[in-house]
Design a protein around this motif. Structure first.
Motif, PDB file in Angstrom:
ATOM      1  N   VAL A  23      -0.063 -14.285   3.924  1.00 21.08           N
ATOM      2  CA  VAL A  23      -0.173 -13.556   4.971  1.00 21.08           C
ATOM      3  C   VAL A  23      -0.488 -11.982   4.482  1.00 21.08           C
ATOM      4  O   VAL A  23       0.346 -11.432   3.642  1.00 21.08           O
ATOM      5  CB  VAL A  23       0.792 -13.590   5.931  1.00 21.08           C
ATOM      6  N   SER A  24      -1.809 -11.519   4.714  1.00 16.92           N
ATOM      7  CA  SER A  24      -2.249 -10.243   4.211  1.00 16.92           C
ATOM      8  C   SER A  24      -2.298  -9.274   5.171  1.00 16.92           C
ATOM      9  O   SER A  24      -1.433  -9.355   6.343  1.00 16.92           O
ATOM     10  CB  SER A  24      -3.395 -10.309   3.150  1.00 16.92           C
ATOM     11  N   SER A  25      -3.213  -8.413   4.845  1.00 20.01           N
ATOM     12  CA  SER A  25      -3.450  -7.436   6.208  1.00 20.01           C
ATOM     13  C   SER A  25      -4.685  -6.702   5.875  1.00 20.01           C
ATOM     14  O   SER A  25      -5.110  -6.529   4.669  1.00 20.01           O
ATOM     15  CB  SER A  25      -2.519  -6.279   6.072  1.00 20.01           C
ATOM     16  N   SER A  26      -5.436  -6.439   6.886  1.00 14.58           N
ATOM     17  CA  SER A  26      -6.584  -5.257   6.747  1.00 14.58           C
ATOM     18  C   SER A  26      -6.349  -3.945   5.966  1.00 14.58           C
ATOM     19  O   SER A  26      -7.156  -3.506   5.318  1.00 14.58           O
ATOM     20  CB  SER A  26      -7.380  -5.056   7.846  1.00 14.58           C
ATOM     21  N   VAL A  27      -4.991  -3.555   6.070  1.00 13.52           N
ATOM     22  CA  VAL A  27      -4.742  -2.174   5.539  1.00 13.52           C
ATOM     23  C   VAL A  27      -4.536  -2.378   3.875  1.00 13.52           C
ATOM     24  O   VAL A  27      -4.737  -1.473   3.155  1.00 13.52           O
ATOM     25  CB  VAL A  27      -3.405  -1.764   6.074  1.00 13.52           C
ATOM     26  N   GLY A  28      -4.807  -3.505   3.445  1.00 14.77           N
ATOM     27  CA  GLY A  28      -4.897  -3.946   2.089  1.00 14.77           C
ATOM     28  C   GLY A  28      -6.169  -4.084   1.464  1.00 14.77           C
ATOM     29  O   GLY A  28      -6.573  -3.980   0.389  1.00 14.77           O
ATOM     30  N   SER A  29      -7.344  -3.944   2.527  1.00 11.75           N
ATOM     31  CA  SER A  29      -8.801  -3.788   2.092  1.00 11.75           C
ATOM     32  C   SER A  29      -8.972  -2.411   1.408  1.00 11.75           C
ATOM     33  O   SER A  29      -9.011  -1.528   2.220  1.00 11.75           O
ATOM     34  CB  SER A  29      -9.428  -4.181   3.193  1.00 11.75           C
ATOM     35  N   ILE A  30      -9.223  -2.358   0.023  1.00  9.93           N
ATOM     36  CA  ILE A  30      -9.679  -1.050  -0.446  1.00  9.93           C
ATOM     37  C   ILE A  30     -11.048  -0.578   0.190  1.00  9.93           C
ATOM     38  O   ILE A  30     -11.309   0.743   0.343  1.00  9.93           O
ATOM     39  CB  ILE A  30      -9.754  -1.211  -1.853  1.00  9.93           C
ATOM     40  N   THR A  31     -11.727  -1.542   0.402  1.00  9.72           N
ATOM     41  CA  THR A  31     -13.117  -1.316   0.991  1.00  9.72           C
ATOM     42  C   THR A  31     -13.175  -0.696   2.198  1.00  9.72           C
ATOM     43  O   THR A  31     -13.707   0.522   2.580  1.00  9.72           O
ATOM     44  CB  THR A  31     -14.097  -2.630   1.098  1.00  9.72           C
ATOM     45  N   TRP A  77      -5.912 -19.398   0.634  1.00  3.82           N
ATOM     46  CA  TRP A  77      -6.571 -18.461   1.675  1.00  3.82           C
ATOM     47  C   TRP A  77      -5.494 -17.349   1.876  1.00  3.82           C
ATOM     48  O   TRP A  77      -4.145 -17.188   1.723  1.00  3.82           O
ATOM     49  CB  TRP A  77      -6.421 -18.852   3.111  1.00  3.82           C
ATOM     50  N   GLY A  78      -5.908 -16.026   2.312  1.00  2.00           N
ATOM     51  CA  GLY A  78      -5.425 -15.020   2.914  1.00  2.00           C
ATOM     52  C   GLY A  78      -5.447 -15.007   4.260  1.00  2.00           C
ATOM     53  O   GLY A  78      -6.448 -15.304   5.001  1.00  2.00           O
ATOM     54  N   VAL A  79      -4.665 -14.467   5.069  1.00  2.00           N
ATOM     55  CA  VAL A  79      -4.759 -14.225   6.620  1.00  2.00           C
ATOM     56  C   VAL A  79      -4.207 -13.054   6.793  1.00  2.00           C
ATOM     57  O   VAL A  79      -3.291 -12.465   6.436  1.00  2.00           O
ATOM     58  CB  VAL A  79      -3.702 -15.250   7.193  1.00  2.00           C
ATOM     59  N   ASP A  80      -5.307 -12.433   7.554  1.00  3.83           N
ATOM     60  CA  ASP A  80      -4.914 -10.876   8.443  1.00  3.83           C
ATOM     61  C   ASP A  80      -4.733 -11.281   9.825  1.00  3.83           C
ATOM     62  O   ASP A  80      -5.467 -11.696  10.547  1.00  3.83           O
ATOM     63  CB  ASP A  80      -6.136  -9.999   8.296  1.00  3.83           C
ATOM     64  N   PRO A  81      -3.224 -11.238  10.211  1.00  5.06           N
ATOM     65  CA  PRO A  81      -2.822 -11.421  11.777  1.00  5.06           C
ATOM     66  C   PRO A  81      -3.162 -10.531  12.601  1.00  5.06           C
ATOM     67  O   PRO A  81      -3.058 -10.582  13.660  1.00  5.06           O
ATOM     68  CB  PRO A  81      -1.470 -11.942  11.383  1.00  5.06           C
ATOM     69  N   GLY A  82      -3.368  -8.961  11.888  1.00  3.23           N
ATOM     70  CA  GLY A  82      -3.527  -8.115  12.842  1.00  3.23           C
ATOM     71  C   GLY A  82      -2.107  -7.631  13.034  1.00  3.23           C
ATOM     72  O   GLY A  82      -1.087  -8.104  12.830  1.00  3.23           O
ATOM     73  N   LEU A  83      -1.803  -6.276  13.928  1.00  5.58           N
ATOM     74  CA  LEU A  83      -0.701  -5.719  14.016  1.00  5.58           C
ATOM     75  C   LEU A  83      -0.269  -6.693  15.284  1.00  5.58           C
ATOM     76  O   LEU A  83      -0.703  -6.713  16.483  1.00  5.58           O
ATOM     77  CB  LEU A  83      -1.083  -4.317  14.745  1.00  5.58           C
ATOM     78  N   CYS A  84       0.960  -7.257  15.070  1.00  7.04           N
ATOM     79  CA  CYS A  84       1.747  -8.032  15.910  1.00  7.04           C
ATOM     80  C   CYS A  84       2.978  -7.324  16.660  1.00  7.04           C
ATOM     81  O   CYS A  84       3.411  -6.521  15.974  1.00  7.04           O
ATOM     82  CB  CYS A  84       1.937  -9.432  15.346  1.00  7.04           C
ATOM     83  N   ALA A  85       3.318  -7.664  17.874  1.00  2.00           N
ATOM     84  CA  ALA A  85       4.505  -7.231  18.523  1.00  2.00           C
ATOM     85  C   ALA A  85       5.601  -7.996  18.013  1.00  2.00           C
ATOM     86  O   ALA A  85       6.368  -8.794  18.633  1.00  2.00           O
ATOM     87  CB  ALA A  85       4.211  -7.319  20.072  1.00  2.00           C
ATOM     88  N   THR A  86       6.177  -7.460  16.870  1.00  2.00           N
ATOM     89  CA  THR A  86       7.225  -7.679  16.222  1.00  2.00           C
ATOM     90  C   THR A  86       8.005  -6.589  16.068  1.00  2.00           C
ATOM     91  O   THR A  86       7.504  -5.618  16.106  1.00  2.00           O
ATOM     92  CB  THR A  86       6.971  -8.593  14.870  1.00  2.00           C
TER      93      THR A  86
END
Length: 257
Positions: free
Chosen positions: A148-156, A199-208
């Motif tokens: 589980v990764s995140s879009s905030v980890g994308s340097i691009t 694989w990596g997965v970007d789940p997006g910001l979730c209500a946790t």
């Protein structure tokens, strides 16, 4: 051999709540059968989560077991490995979900203590767990490693975006996920040669409670994040192997590095 013995064994870290818990729940609801192992730092909380999953899915074809695992503790990881060997003597799918946002639960910050804690958990912990369990994945007929990764980890993406209100306070977390993305690339190349799909997965910001009130108020249903992990596990994202998958706001695909 019973159906449970032949079913894939799935281990999900940090699965007593949030995305990990929802991933386990979706697997339990699947028409396919799995041997689901949910882990948490507290065995009591993990067992309560497993019991809730089983009671919520009385007709499930899958088994659900809880074991204790603190991904920042080498002895805990070793003990968890021995427990998986005792339970099933194999592992087919590893979902590296456990992560933190800062040194203080529910608060996104980037002080030096946060960098140390966040990297210790999100990067070193994830790498240590993977290193411990990868031999079993390599021995599986269909080994899968999901991170589980995140879009905030994308340097691009970070380079293209304007500075936001959390651009500095989230630096520790974002940097840790950029490091995790590098691990995904390296693992995909190294273990792909041994038959393990990564694989990596970007789940997006979730209500946790990951980022306290901010994520609870603005995040989407964590089951939506878990659904992407299940799509990977069940073969619906095979075209994206070696990349970070996402599916949100009507758009699906892979994130740039």
């Amino acid at each position: 051999m019973s159906s449970s013995e032949s079913s894939p064994v799935v281990l999900i870290t940090g699965a007593n709540t949030g995305i990990g818990y929802q991933t386990a729940g979706l697997l339990a609801q699947s028409t396919k059968s799995y041997n689901i192992i949910i882990t948490s730092r507290s065995l009591t909380k993990g067992q309560a989560a497993a019991a809730k999953l089983l009671s919520s899915n009385p007709s499930s074809k899958s088994t659900v077991t809880a074991i204790e695992l603190d991904i920042t503790s080498a002895p805990s990881i070793s003990a968890a490995l021995l427990k998986v060997i005792e339970l099933h003597n194999r592992l087919d799918i590893l979902v590296n979900n456990a992560a933190i946002g800062s040194d203080v639960k529910g608060v996104i910050s980037s002080g030096i203590d946060d960098f140390k804690s966040v990297f210790d958990t999100n990067v070193i912990g994830t790498a240590t767990v993977t290193d411990a369990f990868i031999p079993m994945l390599c021995n599986s007929k269909d080994g899968k490693l999901v991170v589980v990764s995140s879009s905030v980890g994308s340097i691009t993406m970070a380079a293209a975006q304007s500075p936001g209100p959390h651009s500095l306070t989230a630096s520790a977390y974002a940097s840790s996920k950029a490091a995790v993305n590098m691990l995904i690339v390296k693992w995909s190349k190294a273990y792909g040669e041994k038959g393990v799909k990564v694989w990596g997965v970007d789940p997006g910001l979730c209500a946790t409670d990951f980022a306290g009130e901010y994520s609870m108020a603005r995040g989407r249903d964590p089951a939506e994040g878990g659904a992407i992990v299940v799509d990977v596990i069940e073969g619906r994202r095979d075209a994206d192997v070696g990349r970070v998958c996402f599916d949100q706001y009507g758009e699906a695909g892979v994130r740039p590095w």
